[in-house]
Each structure stands twice: as structure tokens, then as C-alpha cells.
Motif scaffolding. Structure first.
Motif, PDB file in Angstrom:
ATOM      1  N   LYS A 159       0.830  -1.205   0.000  1.00 23.73           N
ATOM      2  CA  LYS A 159       0.000   0.000   0.000  1.00 23.73           C
ATOM      3  C   LYS A 159       0.868   1.259   0.000  1.00 23.73           C
ATOM      4  CE  LYS A 159      -4.044  -2.011   2.149  1.00 23.73           C
ATOM      5  NZ  LYS A 159      -4.769  -2.259   3.382  1.00 23.73           N
ATOM      6  N   GLU A 191       2.307   1.683  -3.408  1.00 23.84           N
ATOM      7  CA  GLU A 191       1.239   2.121  -4.310  1.00 23.84           C
ATOM      8  C   GLU A 191       0.924   3.599  -4.080  1.00 23.84           C
ATOM      9  OE1 GLU A 191      -3.202   0.726  -5.776  1.00 23.84           O
ATOM     10  OE2 GLU A 191      -2.426  -0.075  -3.891  1.00 23.84           O
ATOM     11  N   ASN A 192       0.817   4.012  -2.820  1.00 22.95           N
ATOM     12  CA  ASN A 192       0.535   5.416  -2.496  1.00 22.95           C
ATOM     13  C   ASN A 192       1.646   6.349  -2.982  1.00 22.95           C
ATOM     14  OD1 ASN A 192      -1.926   4.832  -1.302  1.00 22.95           O
ATOM     15  ND2 ASN A 192      -1.072   4.709   0.758  1.00 22.95           N
ATOM     16  N   ASP A 193       2.882   5.839  -3.013  1.00 29.27           N
ATOM     17  CA  ASP A 193       4.013   6.632  -3.489  1.00 29.27           C
ATOM     18  C   ASP A 193       4.136   6.604  -5.010  1.00 29.27           C
ATOM     19  OD1 ASP A 193       4.789   7.465  -0.946  1.00 29.27           O
ATOM     20  OD2 ASP A 193       6.099   5.731  -0.639  1.00 29.27           O
ATOM     21  N   GLY A 194       3.238   5.886  -5.670  1.00 35.92           N
ATOM     22  CA  GLY A 194       3.218   5.866  -7.124  1.00 35.92           C
ATOM     23  C   GLY A 194       4.273   4.985  -7.767  1.00 35.92           C
ATOM     24  N   LEU A 195       4.844   4.050  -6.994  1.00 35.78           N
ATOM     25  CA  LEU A 195       5.898   3.191  -7.529  1.00 35.78           C
ATOM     26  C   LEU A 195       5.365   1.871  -8.086  1.00 35.78           C
ATOM     27  CD1 LEU A 195       8.634   3.790  -4.815  1.00 35.78           C
ATOM     28  CD2 LEU A 195       8.440   4.843  -7.080  1.00 35.78           C
ATOM     29  N   TYR A 216       0.473  -7.188  -8.928  1.00 39.13           N
ATOM     30  CA  TYR A 216       1.211  -5.947  -8.718  1.00 39.13           C
ATOM     31  C   TYR A 216       2.256  -5.804  -9.814  1.00 39.13           C
ATOM     32  CZ  TYR A 216      -0.949  -6.055  -4.142  1.00 39.13           C
ATOM     33  OH  TYR A 216      -1.865  -6.087  -3.135  1.00 39.13           O
ATOM     34  N   THR A 229       4.939   0.880 -11.804  1.00 35.92           N
ATOM     35  CA  THR A 229       4.425   1.984 -12.605  1.00 35.92           C
ATOM     36  C   THR A 229       5.590   2.556 -13.416  1.00 35.92           C
ATOM     37  OG1 THR A 229       4.923   3.591 -10.882  1.00 35.92           O
ATOM     38  CG2 THR A 229       2.706   2.596 -10.845  1.00 35.92           C
ATOM     39  N   GLU A 230       5.288   3.522 -14.261  1.00 35.35           N
ATOM     40  CA  GLU A 230       6.354   4.201 -15.001  1.00 35.35           C
ATOM     41  C   GLU A 230       7.349   4.834 -14.024  1.00 35.35           C
ATOM     42  OE1 GLU A 230       6.653   7.874 -18.127  1.00 35.35           O
ATOM     43  OE2 GLU A 230       4.965   6.506 -18.352  1.00 35.35           O
ATOM     44  N   ARG A 231       6.821   5.423 -12.970  1.00 36.19           N
ATOM     45  CA  ARG A 231       7.676   6.026 -11.942  1.00 36.19           C
ATOM     46  C   ARG A 231       8.527   4.953 -11.260  1.00 36.19           C
ATOM     47  NH1 ARG A 231       6.129   9.044  -6.360  1.00 36.19           N
ATOM     48  NH2 ARG A 231       7.953  10.382  -6.303  1.00 36.19           N
ATOM     49  N   GLY A 232       7.933   3.802 -10.985  1.00 37.10           N
ATOM     50  CA  GLY A 232       8.675   2.700 -10.388  1.00 37.10           C
ATOM     51  C   GLY A 232       9.782   2.199 -11.300  1.00 37.10           C
ATOM     52  N   SER A 268       1.588  -0.470  -9.130  1.00 33.28           N
ATOM     53  CA  SER A 268       0.145  -0.447  -9.351  1.00 33.28           C
ATOM     54  C   SER A 268      -0.429  -1.796  -8.950  1.00 33.28           C
ATOM     55  CB  SER A 268      -0.180  -0.126 -10.807  1.00 33.28           C
ATOM     56  OG  SER A 268       0.344  -1.123 -11.652  1.00 33.28           O
TER      57      SER A 268
END
Length: 117
Positions: A63, A66-70, A85, A88-91, A72
Motif C-alpha cells: 500500500k 502504491e501510495n508513493d506511485g511506484l 502488482y 508503474t512508469e515512476r517505479g 500499481s
């Protein structure tokens, strides 16, 4: 050039501090590494990969990531529930940093034969 003074420094305002805040702890870097290598990954697969993590702890770390955008989280509309899981692009953009950590570890790990450096 004038030397920086530590009295004027604030570590919490550095990019290094921010990056560490996102990946610090026992499980977050391992979760990210696992997703980098095997994505998408289901919850139970992550739990087996981490071996000793409690379900509650793993859920909490997922969680936070996910909240940090790393990462999805994708929930399939089926029974029994299926959740996967992925980064993300950021991750994915953070993986260059983790790759460097991995490279350093591979280069500096004591050999099984020779003991510590």
C-alpha cells in the motif's frame, strides 16, 4: 570555492533523503526488485519470495509503494479474488538506482571460497 558548512545543511531536504524515504525498510527494496524481475506478481508469490514476511506487513508495504506511485495494483473481477502488482512508469524509473545497488553488491560480495574482503 567556499566549503559547505554542515551547520547550514538539512539532510531531510536532499534528493537522497527523499529517495530513501520511498525505498527504506526491510521489504520495500526487495518487493521492487521482485517486480522488476518477474512482474506482474501476485500477493502469494511475493509472500513466498520474501519467505519471512507477515501478510499484514506485506500488505502495508504494498500500500505504501502504491501510495508513493511506484507500483500499481490490478484486481481481477473473479472468484476467488486475484490481485497482481506491477511497477508503474515512476517505479520503472527507479530501477536504474536499484540496478546500481545490485551491481555494487555483485562486485563487492565476498566470494564463497575466499571469505570477506
Amino acid at each position: 570555492m567556499e566549503k559547505k558548512k554542515i551547520d547550514d545543511a538539512n539532510f531531510e531536504e536532499t534528493g537522497y533523503s527523499y529517495t530513501l524515504s520511498l525505498i527504506s525498510g526491510k521489504y520495500k527494496p526487495v518487493i521492487l526488485y521482485c517486480l522488476m524481475e518477474y512482474e506482474p506478481v501476485r500477493f502469494n508469490d511475493l509472500r513466498r519470495y520474501l519467505k519471512t514476511v507477515a501478510d499484514k506487513t506485506l500488505s502495508q508495504k504494498l500500500k505504501e509503494l502504491e501510495n508513493d506511485g511506484l507500483i500499481s495494483r490490478y484486481v481481477y473481477n473473479q472468484m476467488p479474488p486475484k490481485v497482481e502488482y506491477s511497477l508503474t512508469e515512476r517505479g520503472h524509473s527507479l530501477m536504474a538506482v536499484l540496478d546500481k545497488l545490485c551491481d555494487w553488491g555483485n562486485e563487492n560480495r565476498p566470494s564463497k571460497q575466499g571469505g570477506a574482503l
